[in-house]
Design an enzyme around this catalytic site. Sequence first.
Site, PDB file in Angstrom:
ATOM      1  CB  CYS A 335      31.158  33.125  29.570  1.00  0.00           C
ATOM      2  SG  CYS A 335      32.426  33.131  30.823  1.00  0.00           S
ATOM      3  NE  ARG A 364      40.097  29.560  34.053  1.00  0.00           N
ATOM      4  CZ  ARG A 364      39.340  30.263  34.888  1.00  0.00           C
ATOM      5  NH1 ARG A 364      39.892  30.818  35.948  1.00  0.00           N
ATOM      6  NH2 ARG A 364      38.055  30.405  34.659  1.00  0.00           N
ATOM      7  CD  GLN A 382      34.625  28.224  36.374  1.00  0.00           C
ATOM      8  OE1 GLN A 382      33.837  28.893  37.039  1.00  0.00           O
ATOM      9  NE2 GLN A 382      35.296  28.710  35.362  1.00  0.00           N
ATOM     10  CG  ASP A 384      30.465  28.948  35.008  1.00  0.00           C
ATOM     11  OD1 ASP A 384      30.215  29.922  35.725  1.00  0.00           O
ATOM     12  OD2 ASP A 384      31.002  29.041  33.889  1.00  0.00           O
ATOM     13  CG  HIS A 386      27.142  32.129  32.247  1.00  0.00           C
ATOM     14  ND1 HIS A 386      27.703  30.885  32.104  1.00  0.00           N
ATOM     15  CD2 HIS A 386      28.167  33.003  32.398  1.00  0.00           C
ATOM     16  CE1 HIS A 386      29.013  31.003  32.147  1.00  0.00           C
ATOM     17  NE2 HIS A 386      29.335  32.269  32.318  1.00  0.00           N
ATOM     18  CE  LYS A 473      36.965  38.567  39.589  1.00  0.00           C
ATOM     19  NZ  LYS A 473      37.852  37.398  39.551  1.00  0.00           N
ATOM     20  CG  HIS A 519      29.935  35.652  34.113  1.00  0.00           C
ATOM     21  ND1 HIS A 519      30.542  34.969  33.096  1.00  0.00           N
ATOM     22  CD2 HIS A 519      29.559  36.837  33.580  1.00  0.00           C
ATOM     23  CE1 HIS A 519      30.548  35.714  31.996  1.00  0.00           C
ATOM     24  NE2 HIS A 519      29.953  36.860  32.266  1.00  0.00           N
TER      25      HIS A 519
END
Length: 648
Positions: A335, A364, A382, A384, A386, A473, A519
Amino acid sequence: MNVKVTLKDGSIREVDSGISVIELAKQISEGLARVATCGRIDGEVVDLRKEIDHDCSLEILTFDSDLDGRKAYWHTTSHIMAQAVVRLFPDTKLAIGPSIDEGFYYDFDTVENFTDEDKAKIEEEMKKIIKEDLPIERFSLPKKEALELMKNEPYKQELINELPEGEEISFYKQGEFTDLCAGPHLMSTGKVKAIKLLTNSGAYWRGNEKNKMLQRIYAVSFPKASMLEEFIKLQEEAKERDHRKIGKDLNLFMTHKLVGAGLPMYLPDGATIRRCLERYIQDKEIALGYSHVYTPSLANVDLYKTSGHWDHYKDDMFPVMQMENEELVLRPMNCPHHMLIYKNSLHSYKDLPIRIGELAHDFRWENSGAVCGLERVRQMCQNDAHLFVRPDQIKEEVGKVLKLIVEVYQKDFGFPAESFRYRLSLRDKANKEKYIDNDEMWNTAESQLRAILKELNIEFYEAEGEAAFYGPKIDIQIKTALGHDITIPTCQLDFALPERFELSYIGEDGKEHRPVVIHRAILGTSDRFISFLLEETKGVLPTWLCPHQVKILPISEKHVEYANTIKEKMQKEMIRVDVDDRSEKIGYKIREAQLSKVPYMLVVGDKEAEENKVSVRDRKDGDIGQMKTDEFIEKIKKEIADKVISNK
RNA sequence: GCCACUUUAGCUCAGUUGGUAGAGCAACUGACUUGUAAUCAGUAGGUCGUCCGUUCAAGUCGGACAAGUGGCUCCA
């Protein structure tokens, strides 16, 4: 549940099949009904009078398709287990022993940990208790007397003390053993027939790792030995579906202790699957107006201090690397990078929504006990993105994300809708330090997501304490072959990071406004998605994802040349094809190809070579006949066309 | 990280009370040239996860560490 009950006036009444056992029990305890005369156990109608051999206000409970009955059955067995443990290890303190989806467990505070031998002894003792067929009696006490009765059980006392004042506290007694319990239970210990202790493990009292670790034993029980056998069989089948087993059998990925736990390496075939998936999802996103970027996996720690990750997420990150005067970290999320990309240029309200996507590697720190194949890893990729939107675009954009999820999972992959549960993940209001402090923001975001789900008529449940630190979420939860409840797709609403990074767009009024960030991850991570895909398909992947789509099997060495000519032809069409040119019998080659789950096997011999044909064998249907080579190429191209732009 | 268990050939697994290792499949070589789920024969392959200890002697007993498995906590 279809049960006939004898009412107190002697008349017999059939109770609706929809009634739950608990409801029936309530009727009995209220004096409405006295005893059931027949019911169903495991689909068979049986005489319940034989099942219920003494009269009291206890519940009638049978182990059939009724969930309540099953739970009571298991709950009773958990008391039997506790009784056995106390008999064998008198210094044991009892914690709790609930039924769960598949069986039950009981937590014990013991002097020493249970060994496998202890477990065998416990199982033997349980069988004795069952044989003794001890009647189970229910009684209740006021709080003071309840505490007195449980004076040697500190965990029970803690539970009693938390019950509301004035409430009757119920106990169940079987022989010399009495346990605090809300019930319901079977009538006697002899009703339990087949038992099996499964695993033992440590478990923290009340699930809090600061509390004492107790010894938990998991077990199951059934009214018939055959049902236990069936259960064991199902467990073995689940093992066959385990993505780690499939991954090993099909050479998809490996780990090595020199690389480290939670750091899988994709072998060529696994890498092919991943490449196809990643291209597929990016192509989908491009078609929906996303732009993709590349950003580094490392960043200055100040980036995360700005974003708030450092305060809220530090413990899950790898530690700082100090080099010269810089402090660098591996990123746990993308992000912040994407926020800066948005900020790199000025945006008009007309440009929004801006959708920035990336297949990005994140790092992580996962506990060593938590890593699991591709399902839980320490480096993940990911899928991912945004979405930077105006407040008035939130609903539409979240809706589009949910629509994309349905399209991918249900239409393109054909996964059954029942596999998924939508979870509205909210903050834990009692644990404020975990989240960005802004109640107004949270209330707005949470209610907006809830409203969208309702408007789209999506069935969902709410879970407090599951939000990201920056916002609530919508998580899509699935249950894996191993029984883990995990999130794959997710869609999150964030008012916090735009604030922290001071993002803006120029509105119609010529003034600066704050965008909202959504997200989202559709495949979640490539890694976890593949683990799910393998378990859901049992390794039988759709053709477009198969590392080997076609295997050409020449009958003998004479036919290898022809096999190679059709292989080259297919390769030009970007089909992943191999020739098995070993000097083996055709049956052997077919067996191997079948076990490797190749969608199409092409058997070629004299007949095929003469007519420029192939004999097609499908992995599911077996021999499906001859066709022209070109015809087969068209067939396979058509099959994969809507998923794949570039197949290689 | 915590509790329990596991770690022997590429894979799946044997290995009796401590006396330095076996099978099947795979691999390799040869023969067979094959028509829809395993052709036959031979060869090679292991400091028994790593390190330390007990012992005349350790795959086997003890300890530490690592990786893995089932849970707990945590989580995409």
